[in-house]
Design a protein around this motif. Structure first.
Motif, mmCIF file in Angstrom:
data_model
loop_
_atom_site.group_PDB
_atom_site.id
_atom_site.type_symbol
_atom_site.label_atom_id
_atom_site.label_comp_id
_atom_site.label_asym_id
_atom_site.label_seq_id
_atom_site.Cartn_x
_atom_site.Cartn_y
_atom_site.Cartn_z
ATOM 1 N N PRO A 137 7.536 -1.747 -6.341
ATOM 2 C CA PRO A 137 7.492 -1.882 -4.873
ATOM 3 C C PRO A 137 6.068 -2.060 -4.353
ATOM 4 C CG PRO A 137 8.995 -0.125 -5.491
ATOM 5 C CD PRO A 137 8.283 -0.553 -6.750
ATOM 6 N N GLY A 138 5.098 -1.394 -4.976
ATOM 7 C CA GLY A 138 3.706 -1.549 -4.549
ATOM 8 C C GLY A 138 3.211 -2.976 -4.717
ATOM 9 N N GLU A 139 3.584 -3.593 -5.830
ATOM 10 C CA GLU A 139 3.199 -4.983 -6.061
ATOM 11 C C GLU A 139 3.875 -5.902 -5.042
ATOM 12 O OE1 GLU A 139 3.334 -8.341 -9.601
ATOM 13 O OE2 GLU A 139 3.651 -6.240 -10.114
ATOM 14 N N VAL A 180 -4.489 -3.881 15.156
ATOM 15 C CA VAL A 180 -3.100 -3.612 14.804
ATOM 16 C C VAL A 180 -3.013 -3.406 13.291
ATOM 17 C CG1 VAL A 180 -0.747 -4.512 14.828
ATOM 18 C CG2 VAL A 180 -2.291 -5.065 16.694
ATOM 19 N N ALA A 181 -2.298 -2.361 12.882
ATOM 20 C CA ALA A 181 -2.042 -2.104 11.464
ATOM 21 C C ALA A 181 -0.622 -2.557 11.146
ATOM 22 C CB ALA A 181 -2.197 -0.620 11.160
ATOM 23 N N VAL A 182 -0.450 -3.222 10.005
ATOM 24 C CA VAL A 182 0.858 -3.719 9.571
ATOM 25 C C VAL A 182 1.140 -3.175 8.176
ATOM 26 C CG1 VAL A 182 2.293 -5.754 9.130
ATOM 27 C CG2 VAL A 182 0.473 -5.861 10.852
ATOM 28 N N VAL A 183 2.354 -2.671 7.987
ATOM 29 C CA VAL A 183 2.783 -2.223 6.670
ATOM 30 C C VAL A 183 4.052 -2.978 6.289
ATOM 31 C CG1 VAL A 183 1.756 0.076 6.856
ATOM 32 C CG2 VAL A 183 4.103 -0.286 7.615
ATOM 33 N N ALA A 184 4.333 -3.034 4.992
ATOM 34 C CA ALA A 184 5.562 -3.640 4.486
ATOM 35 C C ALA A 184 6.424 -2.514 3.925
ATOM 36 C CB ALA A 184 5.252 -4.666 3.407
ATOM 37 N N VAL A 185 7.672 -2.453 4.384
ATOM 38 C CA VAL A 185 8.574 -1.391 3.936
ATOM 39 C C VAL A 185 9.903 -1.996 3.496
ATOM 40 C CG1 VAL A 185 7.539 0.364 5.418
ATOM 41 C CG2 VAL A 185 9.486 -0.936 6.243
ATOM 42 N N GLN A 186 10.555 -1.285 2.613
ATOM 43 C CA GLN A 186 11.859 -1.713 2.131
ATOM 44 C C GLN A 186 12.929 -0.882 2.819
ATOM 45 O OE1 GLN A 186 12.453 -1.276 -2.099
ATOM 46 N NE2 GLN A 186 14.168 -2.706 -2.094
ATOM 47 N N LEU A 196 12.489 -13.960 -4.115
ATOM 48 C CA LEU A 196 11.338 -14.747 -3.707
ATOM 49 C C LEU A 196 10.027 -14.124 -4.153
ATOM 50 C CD1 LEU A 196 12.404 -15.699 -0.084
ATOM 51 C CD2 LEU A 196 12.515 -17.106 -2.138
ATOM 52 N N VAL A 197 10.026 -12.829 -4.386
ATOM 53 C CA VAL A 197 8.825 -12.136 -4.821
ATOM 54 C C VAL A 197 9.073 -11.605 -6.215
ATOM 55 C CG1 VAL A 197 7.264 -10.221 -4.377
ATOM 56 C CG2 VAL A 197 8.235 -11.487 -2.463
ATOM 57 N N HIS A 251 0.330 1.305 -1.553
ATOM 58 C CA HIS A 251 0.586 1.400 -0.113
ATOM 59 C C HIS A 251 -0.515 0.695 0.680
ATOM 60 C CE1 HIS A 251 3.875 4.105 -0.939
ATOM 61 N NE2 HIS A 251 3.082 4.736 -1.780
ATOM 62 N N PRO A 252 -0.658 -0.632 0.505
ATOM 63 C CA PRO A 252 -1.691 -1.358 1.249
ATOM 64 C C PRO A 252 -1.330 -1.440 2.732
ATOM 65 C CG PRO A 252 -0.285 -2.888 0.079
ATOM 66 C CD PRO A 252 0.129 -1.513 -0.345
ATOM 67 N N VAL A 253 -2.351 -1.631 3.558
ATOM 68 C CA VAL A 253 -2.182 -1.773 5.004
ATOM 69 C C VAL A 253 -2.991 -2.978 5.444
ATOM 70 C CG1 VAL A 253 -2.511 -0.699 7.261
ATOM 71 C CG2 VAL A 253 -1.951 0.726 5.277
#
Length: 114
Positions: A11-13, A55-61, A5-6, A42-44
């Motif tokens: 991974p950064g992109e 609230v801080a949100v991160v995306a992780v694999q 889907l992406v 590493h965006p937040v």
């Protein structure tokens, strides 16, 4: 969000695309959003919940899956950015009713002690 889907080369992109989707969903719900370090790997994402709590949100694999993580224990599959936005938009603070505001005078007879 599955890699199908992406369409991302790194991974950064992928993180940037997923957090941008979540930001769009939060804005649709009237939330203020800031994506810090948006040009990095590493965006937040920062947003504000009801009551003013940031609230801080991160995306992780994790394996083949991608997840949004926020708070101490909160997480949501990145496949569901709309659902994650609903959870992020909800307040984690309960409305506590002051019992004395409902009943300003105590019941019964109260004896004064001098």
């Amino acid at each position: 969000m599955s890699m199908s889907l992406v369409k991302a080369s790194t991974p950064g992109e992928t993180r940037r695309v997923m957090l941008a989707r979540l930001a769009d969903e939060l804005r649709k719900r009237g939330r203020r959003v800031l994506v810090a370090l948006s040009d990095s790997d590493h965006p937040v994402l920062y947003t504000v919940r009801d009551g003013g709590r940031r609230v801080a949100v991160v995306a992780v694999q994790a394996g083949d899956s991608w997840w949004y993580l926020w708070g101490k224990h909160e997480q949501m599959s990145a496949d569901s950015s709309g659902l994650a936005a609903c959870f992020l938009g909800a307040s984690t603070e309960a409305d506590v009713i002051d019992l004395f505001a409902r009943r300003p005078e105590p019941r019964g007879h109260v004896k004064a002690v001098a």
